[in-house]
Design a protein around this motif. Structure first.
Motif, PDB file in Angstrom:
ATOM      1  N   GLN A  48       0.851  -1.178   0.000  1.00 47.42           N
ATOM      2  CA  GLN A  48       0.000   0.000   0.000  1.00 47.42           C
ATOM      3  C   GLN A  48       0.891   1.233   0.000  1.00 47.42           C
ATOM      4  N   PRO A  49       0.358   2.379  -0.419  1.00 49.13           N
ATOM      5  CA  PRO A  49       1.168   3.601  -0.402  1.00 49.13           C
ATOM      6  C   PRO A  49       1.765   3.840   0.989  1.00 49.13           C
ATOM      7  N   GLY A  50       3.047   4.143   1.034  1.00 47.02           N
ATOM      8  CA  GLY A  50       3.740   4.403   2.289  1.00 47.02           C
ATOM      9  C   GLY A  50       4.366   3.177   2.925  1.00 47.02           C
ATOM     10  N   ASP A  51       4.056   1.984   2.409  1.00 47.50           N
ATOM     11  CA  ASP A  51       4.643   0.767   2.969  1.00 47.50           C
ATOM     12  C   ASP A  51       6.127   0.687   2.651  1.00 47.50           C
ATOM     13  N   GLN A  52       6.890   0.184   3.609  1.00 46.04           N
ATOM     14  CA  GLN A  52       8.298  -0.144   3.382  1.00 46.04           C
ATOM     15  C   GLN A  52       8.316  -1.575   2.839  1.00 46.04           C
ATOM     16  N   VAL A  53       9.124  -1.836   1.834  1.00 46.70           N
ATOM     17  CA  VAL A  53       9.185  -3.159   1.224  1.00 46.70           C
ATOM     18  C   VAL A  53      10.513  -3.809   1.583  1.00 46.70           C
ATOM     19  N   VAL A  54      10.417  -5.021   2.138  1.00 41.66           N
ATOM     20  CA  VAL A  54      11.594  -5.823   2.438  1.00 41.66           C
ATOM     21  C   VAL A  54      11.539  -7.036   1.518  1.00 41.66           C
ATOM     22  N   GLU A  55      12.591  -7.239   0.732  1.00 44.07           N
ATOM     23  CA  GLU A  55      12.654  -8.379  -0.174  1.00 44.07           C
ATOM     24  C   GLU A  55      13.874  -9.215   0.156  1.00 44.07           C
ATOM     25  N   ASP A  56      13.684 -10.544   0.139  1.00 43.74           N
ATOM     26  CA  ASP A  56      14.782 -11.455   0.412  1.00 43.74           C
ATOM     27  C   ASP A  56      14.571 -12.722  -0.404  1.00 43.74           C
ATOM     28  N   ASN A  57      15.406 -12.937  -1.401  1.00 46.26           N
ATOM     29  CA  ASN A  57      15.348 -14.148  -2.229  1.00 46.26           C
ATOM     30  C   ASN A  57      13.953 -14.446  -2.762  1.00 46.26           C
ATOM     31  N   GLY A  58      13.232 -13.437  -3.196  1.00 41.43           N
ATOM     32  CA  GLY A  58      11.910 -13.618  -3.783  1.00 41.43           C
ATOM     33  C   GLY A  58      10.754 -13.471  -2.808  1.00 41.43           C
ATOM     34  N   ALA A  59      11.035 -13.438  -1.514  1.00 36.48           N
ATOM     35  CA  ALA A  59       9.983 -13.219  -0.515  1.00 36.48           C
ATOM     36  C   ALA A  59       9.829 -11.720  -0.310  1.00 36.48           C
ATOM     37  N   ARG A  60       8.576 -11.267  -0.279  1.00 40.00           N
ATOM     38  CA  ARG A  60       8.316  -9.830  -0.102  1.00 40.00           C
ATOM     39  C   ARG A  60       7.467  -9.606   1.138  1.00 40.00           C
ATOM     40  N   VAL A  61       7.919  -8.655   1.968  1.00 36.65           N
ATOM     41  CA  VAL A  61       7.188  -8.253   3.168  1.00 36.65           C
ATOM     42  C   VAL A  61       6.943  -6.754   3.057  1.00 36.65           C
ATOM     43  N   PHE A  62       5.689  -6.364   3.222  1.00 35.96           N
ATOM     44  CA  PHE A  62       5.306  -4.953   3.173  1.00 35.96           C
ATOM     45  C   PHE A  62       5.022  -4.506   4.604  1.00 35.96           C
ATOM     46  N   GLU A  64       3.700  -1.597   7.058  1.00 34.84           N
ATOM     47  CA  GLU A  64       2.991  -0.345   7.279  1.00 34.84           C
ATOM     48  C   GLU A  64       3.923   0.544   8.095  1.00 34.84           C
ATOM     49  N   GLU A  65       3.772   1.850   7.977  1.00 31.71           N
ATOM     50  CA  GLU A  65       4.726   2.811   8.548  1.00 31.71           C
ATOM     51  C   GLU A  65       5.001   2.598  10.038  1.00 31.71           C
ATOM     52  N   VAL A  66       3.957   2.444  10.854  1.00 26.46           N
ATOM     53  CA  VAL A  66       4.156   2.262  12.293  1.00 26.46           C
ATOM     54  C   VAL A  66       4.842   0.921  12.561  1.00 26.46           C
ATOM     55  N   ALA A  67       4.410  -0.123  11.865  1.00 25.18           N
ATOM     56  CA  ALA A  67       5.016  -1.443  12.033  1.00 25.18           C
ATOM     57  C   ALA A  67       6.485  -1.425  11.616  1.00 25.18           C
ATOM     58  N   ALA A  68       6.813  -0.684  10.571  1.00 23.13           N
ATOM     59  CA  ALA A  68       8.204  -0.597  10.115  1.00 23.13           C
ATOM     60  C   ALA A  68       9.094  -0.026  11.213  1.00 23.13           C
ATOM     61  N   GLN A  69       8.592   0.972  11.935  1.00 18.59           N
ATOM     62  CA  GLN A  69       9.364   1.561  13.029  1.00 18.59           C
ATOM     63  C   GLN A  69       9.521   0.561  14.173  1.00 18.59           C
ATOM     64  N   THR A  70       8.448  -0.127  14.513  1.00 21.87           N
ATOM     65  CA  THR A  70       8.469  -1.096  15.600  1.00 21.87           C
ATOM     66  C   THR A  70       9.408  -2.258  15.296  1.00 21.87           C
ATOM     67  N   LEU A  71       9.435  -2.691  14.034  1.00 20.48           N
ATOM     68  CA  LEU A  71      10.191  -3.884  13.653  1.00 20.48           C
ATOM     69  C   LEU A  71      11.573  -3.589  13.105  1.00 20.48           C
ATOM     70  N   ASP A  72      12.002  -2.342  13.201  1.00 24.69           N
ATOM     71  CA  ASP A  72      13.277  -1.921  12.622  1.00 24.69           C
ATOM     72  C   ASP A  72      14.464  -2.740  13.109  1.00 24.69           C
TER      73      ASP A  72
END
Length: 105
Positions: A48-62, A64-72
């Motif tokens: 979704q707009p504003g999501d941080q995207v983490v990619e690793d060997n074909g796996a994609r995790v999006f 959300e902004e607050v979750a990205a800060q919490t899971l940094d």
């Protein structure tokens, strides 16, 4: 930034690699507010707009902004139980705090 274990990568690719899933599908982790420790994990076709995207060997995790800060400073791990249920687990990156569980998908 959130990192993925090899198990998490394999599980995410498995649950998003279904024939009907579009290319680029992934799992999205969201959090209602910084005060809430509850995280939600869902499969989705795209970030979704504003999501941080983490990619690793074909796996994609999006993330959300607050979750990205919490899971940094976390590592996402995953396991499949005997009944085929998937459980995600967050663990601190080396040198960080203690474990926090994430609700099964």
């Amino acid at each position: 930034m959130l990192t993925l274990t090899e198990n998490a990568t394999l599980v995410i690719k498995s649950i998003t690699g279904i024939d009907s899933a579009p290319d680029g599908a992934g799992v999205r982790i969201s959090q209602d507010s910084p005060a809430s420790q509850a995280l939600a994990i869902t499969t989705t076709e795209a970030p979704q707009p504003g999501d941080q995207v983490v990619e690793d060997n074909g796996a994609r995790v999006f993330l959300e902004e607050v979750a990205a800060q919490t899971l940094d400073d976390k590592v996402l791990d995953a396991a499949v139980d005997e009944q085929g249920g998937v459980e995600f687990l967050l663990v601190p990156q080396p040198g960080q705090g203690r474990e926090n569980g994430v609700a099964p998908v």
